[in-house]
Write an enzyme that holds these catalytic residues in place. Structure first.
Site, PDB file in Angstrom:
ATOM      1  N   ARG A   1       0.827  -1.226  -0.118  1.00  0.00           N
ATOM      2  CA  ARG A   1       0.029   0.181  -0.061  1.00  0.00           C
ATOM      3  C   ARG A   1       0.961   1.269   0.045  1.00  0.00           C
ATOM      4  NH1 ARG A   1      -2.542   0.482   5.810  1.00  0.00           N
ATOM      5  NH2 ARG A   1      -2.664   2.647   5.703  1.00  0.00           N
TER       6      ARG A   1
ATOM      7  N   ASN B   1      -6.800   7.184   2.453  1.00  0.00           N
ATOM      8  CA  ASN B   1      -6.693   6.394   3.659  1.00  0.00           C
ATOM      9  C   ASN B   1      -5.348   6.767   4.245  1.00  0.00           C
ATOM     10  OD1 ASN B   1      -7.557   4.175   5.719  1.00  0.00           O
ATOM     11  ND2 ASN B   1      -5.518   3.585   4.908  1.00  0.00           N
ATOM     12  N   GLU B   2      -5.452   7.622   5.364  1.00  0.00           N
ATOM     13  CA  GLU B   2      -4.138   7.852   6.277  1.00  0.00           C
ATOM     14  C   GLU B   2      -3.007   8.393   5.324  1.00  0.00           C
ATOM     15  OE1 GLU B   2      -4.725   4.308   9.471  1.00  0.00           O
ATOM     16  OE2 GLU B   2      -3.355   3.993   8.163  1.00  0.00           O
TER      17      GLU B   2
ATOM     18  N   GLU C   1     -11.163   4.274  12.704  1.00  0.00           N
ATOM     19  CA  GLU C   1     -10.697   2.753  13.088  1.00  0.00           C
ATOM     20  C   GLU C   1     -10.023   2.541  14.481  1.00  0.00           C
ATOM     21  OE1 GLU C   1      -7.393   1.669  10.575  1.00  0.00           O
ATOM     22  OE2 GLU C   1      -8.260   2.510   8.611  1.00  0.00           O
TER      23      GLU C   1
ATOM     24  N   GLU D   1      -2.378  -8.410   5.531  1.00  0.00           N
ATOM     25  CA  GLU D   1      -2.875  -7.875   7.160  1.00  0.00           C
ATOM     26  C   GLU D   1      -3.810  -9.051   7.571  1.00  0.00           C
ATOM     27  OE1 GLU D   1      -2.905  -3.427   8.311  1.00  0.00           O
ATOM     28  OE2 GLU D   1      -4.254  -3.783   6.647  1.00  0.00           O
TER      29      GLU D   1
ATOM     30  N   HIS E   1      -4.122  -9.029  11.306  1.00  0.00           N
ATOM     31  CA  HIS E   1      -5.029  -7.832  11.929  1.00  0.00           C
ATOM     32  C   HIS E   1      -6.276  -8.415  12.486  1.00  0.00           C
ATOM     33  CE1 HIS E   1      -6.397  -4.126  12.659  1.00  0.00           C
ATOM     34  NE2 HIS E   1      -5.321  -3.353  12.137  1.00  0.00           N
TER      35      HIS E   1
END
Length: 661
Positions: free
Chosen positions: A115, A153-154, A307, A355, A358
């Site tokens: 990512r 995203n972030e 999140e 992930e 996760h």
């Protein structure tokens, strides 16, 4: 004009998380529908990492699969937070535009396979990001399931490529106007760095030794401006087709290289992600630290926990599991401090991919698991709190939090590696949390008069404007604590001459720092009041201030270590060392007492966290979380929204939301 507050569309507070149905098949989707109803999920974030599916080749879109899932969620009573997938460009993009791949400071160009592998500034990337944002908005902008837009995203990836270099030079021309002004700002007379042509200037790439600190600081400012510009481009493309609120999820320092105050002003709803870095009570303290920052960034606008890890604690090189009950405790910890709900990453734990491990709301073990049962109980609890939607939290103490001060403590060549900006913020907040006091965060330029107490834990860089603002705050009756190594440099990272800190602040504090004296690693010094300092000390002169504690050894023996100065109608305190936890907690407790600030709920044991939300019509709700090892009796039974009955005792690990009269 955007639509009303997010909870108005949901009928209460938000509960849910990132949903990636493309990882699964129809039997799982049917189970998801049933499990979401069981867990009281009412909001799902969709499409965050779906670019390769949404646009399988440049300019050709496939929305059929997304249409089906949005319709399915809508039929199941779940609203959609629809993301633009621009944090993970697909393989076709990077093959077509290799110049848009990330370049590290050492010149290494990264390849596709993870990512966030893109250059935010590459023209091809920005064009593709705007294009897919517009295509999504045109198709789904008025869909009845749509509650919120989630841009990117972030935002976090830095790049040092030639696209970045060219854009950096444009930004520098606008900021400094001339090469003479830039050379002066960066102090390029040192080390023969004087620039004679703009084309000579590069981003702060890898060098043989220390990089120019002024260059590094300006690069952070530049990159923050580029992030905000990239966000605006997508937001504006969406607004051309949709009236729903738009956000992007923040990660907060030290993860993001952004002026969070500036970016937050662009958001309709401030949203953020939180993952604790240690287990147990420390994790709950981190929840409060995160939530108070997110609420403060909102400046009165709604904010939402976008999140959290269902059962994830990042502890160095380990991913630990949360304790039983933490899912509810952490969720309520955020809602107590103003969040309009709580979402998780992610709904169902991935069976493959980067992930896989996760945690998620539905773990690998499936619904017959402790984790999912706790998720379902938490969803039921959040569903009972709908009457809180739109209420706010007020605080009487502020911790100062400035992006320039943070970036300044990240440049090369500082006297000590223990000048840690995020750690200093966290330590100040933790002392207040341990005292039962709710805190805001504030920018050093903000109007601070509503706070009886302000703590400035790490203002190494302090502009003249900020220094004068703090001077006026003290003169007007405020109590200010300034901690070591503050006001050493101005907003160009030029050292303050004639002594530290900045002159207007020295006047309010009644002191002058002549010399900084970092301590050896693990060295401890004892002050005259018995407290102990670490990491840092200073040769300090009282110029009107009262000395409250002195150093007791070495060349600083007898010289001031902690001072207080009555200035105007307020007080300016100065702490010239890094006190250990015991000493620092005692100092903060004394400051709270002098400022007349008590705990949120007097009479409760210190291990019971208490926070109050207020509605405009005067209604109030008090959140209680028992972090201790003994049940706690309440002085007066009150109606608990979580149980629907009267509560007289808070059990160990228990939570309550009391409707106050």
């Amino acid at each position: 004009m955007t639509s009303p507050r997010l909870p108005d569309r949901l009928g209460g507070l938000a509960f849910g998380g990132d949903y990636n149905p493309e990882q699964w098949d129809e039997p799982v989707w049917k189970e998801d529908d049933a499990l979401m109803r069981r867990a009281r999920v009412n909001l799902a974030t969709v499409g965050v990492f779906s670019w390769a599916l949404l646009e399988p080749e440049e300019g050709r879109y496939d929305f059929a699969w997304l249409d089906a899932h949005i319709e399915r969620l809508h039929a199941n009573g779940v609203a959609v937070d629809l993301a633009t997938p621009t944090a993970s460009p697909p393989p076709w993009f990077t093959l077509a535009h290799p110049d848009a791949l990330t370049v590290r400071p050492d010149g290494t160009r990264l390849v596709h396979g993870s990512r966030d592998t893109y250059c935010l500034i590459a023209p091809a990337y920005r064009t593709a990001a705007r294009r897919i944002a517009a295509a999504l908005a045109e198709r789904y902008g008025d869909h009845p399931a749509l509650a919120l837009w989630h841009v990117h995203n972030e935002y976090v990836t830095l790049c040092y490529c030639d696209h970045t270099a060219a854009a950096f030079r444009v930004w520098l021309r606008a900021r400094h106007g001339s090469l003479d002004a830039l050379n002066d700002a960066w102090g390029t007379a040192f080390w023969s760095q004087g620039y004679t042509y703009w084309e000579q200037i590069l981003p702060p790439r890898a060098t043989n030794w220390h990089r120019n600190p002024g260059q590094a600081l300006d690069f952070h400012r530049f990159w923050s401006d580029e992030v905000i510009a990239a966000y605006r481009e997508q937001r504006d493309a969406i607004r051309a087709h949709s009236d729903r609120p738009v956000t992007t999820n923040l990660m907060l320092p030290a993860y993001q290289n952004i002026d969070l105050w500036a970016l937050a002003r662009e958001l309709d709803v401030v949203s953020s992600d939180q993952y604790p870095g240690s287990p147990g009570v420390d994790a709950s303290a981190d929840v409060a630290f995160h939530a108070d920052r997110a609420r403060s960034l909102g400046g009165g606008r709604p904010w939402l926990l976008m999140e959290q890890g269902t059962s994830t604690v990042y502890d160095g090189d380990r991913i630990l599991a949360k304790d039983p009950g933490d899912i509810l405790r952490h969720t309520l910890g955020h809602i107590a401090r103003g969040s309009e709900g709580a979402l998780f990453f992610q709904w169902r734990q991935s069976r493959a991919g980067a992930e896989t491990w996760h945690s998620a709301m539905v773990p690998h073990a499936g619904p017959d698991s402790r984790i999912f049962r706790e998720v379902a109980r938490t969803g039921e609890a959040v569903a009972r709190l709908g009457e809180l939607a739109g209420s706010t939290v007020s605080a009487r103490v502020a911790v100062l939090h400035g992006p320039d001060a943070w970036w300044a403590l990240g440049v090369d060549g500082l006297p000590s590696a223990e000048l840690d900006y995020p750690a200093a913020l966290e330590r100040a907040h933790r002392a207040l949390w341990d005292s039962g006091v709710t805190a805001d965060f504030a920018h050093p330029d903000d109007e601070l008069g509503r706070y009886p107490l302000v703590i400035a834990p790490a203002l190494f860089l302090l502009s003249d404007r900020s220094a004068d603002n703090l001077r006026r705050y003290v003169a007007g009756g405020g109590t200010l604590l300034v901690q070591h190594a503050s006001g050493y440099v101005d907003d160009r990272l030029h050292a303050r001459l004639g002594g530290y800190p900045a002159a207007p602040l020295r006047e309010a504090l009644g002191i002058r720092v002549e010399e900084y004296r970092p301590l050896r690693r693990d060295e401890r010094i004892t002050l005259s009041d018995g407290t102990q300092g670490t990491a840092w000390s200073e040769s300090l002169h009282a110029e009107g201030a009262e000395t409250l504690a002195t150093y007791t050894h070495g060349m600083l023996t007898g010289s001031p270590a902690v001072t207080r100065h009555r200035f105007g109608t307020g007080q300016g305190w100065y702490l010239s060392t890094l006190l250990d936890d015991t000493g620092y907690d005692a100092l903060v407790a004394r400051l709270l007492d002098e400022a007349g600030v008590g705990p949120e709920a007097p009479g409760l044991p210190p291990h019971v966290e208490a926070v109050t939300r207020h509605a405009a019509d005067g209604r109030r709700w008090r959140f209680l979380i028992n972090h201790g090892t003994e049940p706690v009796a309440l002085s007066e039974p009150a109606h608990d929204l979580l149980t629907g009955g009267s509560l007289a005792e808070l059990p160990v690990g228990g939570c309550a939301v009391l409707r106050l009269t």
